[in-house]
Design a protein around this motif. Structure first.
Motif, mmCIF file in Angstrom:
data_model
loop_
_atom_site.group_PDB
_atom_site.id
_atom_site.type_symbol
_atom_site.label_atom_id
_atom_site.label_comp_id
_atom_site.label_asym_id
_atom_site.label_seq_id
_atom_site.Cartn_x
_atom_site.Cartn_y
_atom_site.Cartn_z
ATOM 1 N N ASP A 39 -87.239 -5.768 -14.124
ATOM 2 C CA ASP A 39 -88.688 -6.502 -13.974
ATOM 3 C C ASP A 39 -89.503 -6.286 -15.158
ATOM 4 O OD1 ASP A 39 -90.634 -7.464 -12.860
ATOM 5 O OD2 ASP A 39 -91.336 -5.995 -11.455
ATOM 6 N N LYS A 41 -92.124 -7.229 -15.685
ATOM 7 C CA LYS A 41 -93.845 -6.870 -15.402
ATOM 8 C C LYS A 41 -93.992 -5.346 -15.191
ATOM 9 C CE LYS A 41 -94.712 -10.814 -12.319
ATOM 10 N NZ LYS A 41 -94.936 -11.484 -10.784
ATOM 11 N N LYS A 42 -93.048 -4.595 -15.475
ATOM 12 C CA LYS A 42 -93.079 -3.145 -15.250
ATOM 13 C C LYS A 42 -93.095 -2.673 -16.702
ATOM 14 C CE LYS A 42 -91.804 -2.375 -10.521
ATOM 15 N NZ LYS A 42 -90.919 -1.780 -9.588
#
Length: 83
Positions: A39, A41-42
């Motif tokens: 991911d 976004k992390k």
């Protein structure tokens, strides 16, 4: 080889190693971006990822600052006494 030249070579070697590790971290960051199971976004920003421990700035406590100033004053006093 004199000691001062050895120290300069050691500092240069450390700097070169740090630069090489930054290149490796840069490549690995972009590999993480391209992998489908991560991911994005992390993930941390590029600067945080590449710099790693270099980005951490530690501040000295007041106790350490006082100890340093005392030792520095003593050093200056000794230097003046030698002249």
């Amino acid at each position: 080889m004199p000691w001062c030249e050895y120290l300069i070579m050691c500092f240069a070697h450390d700097r070169i190693q740090n630069d090489e590790w930054k290149k490796i971290r840069f490549i690995s960051y972009h590999n993480l971006l391209g992998s489908p199971n991560i991911d994005t976004k992390k993930l941390p920003s590029l600067n945080k990822f590449v710099n790693g421990t270099d980005a951490k700035i530690k501040k000295a406590s007041q106790e350490i600052k006082e100890q340093f100033s005392k030792e520095f004053e003593e050093y200056n006093r000794l230097i003046k006494n030698k002249k």
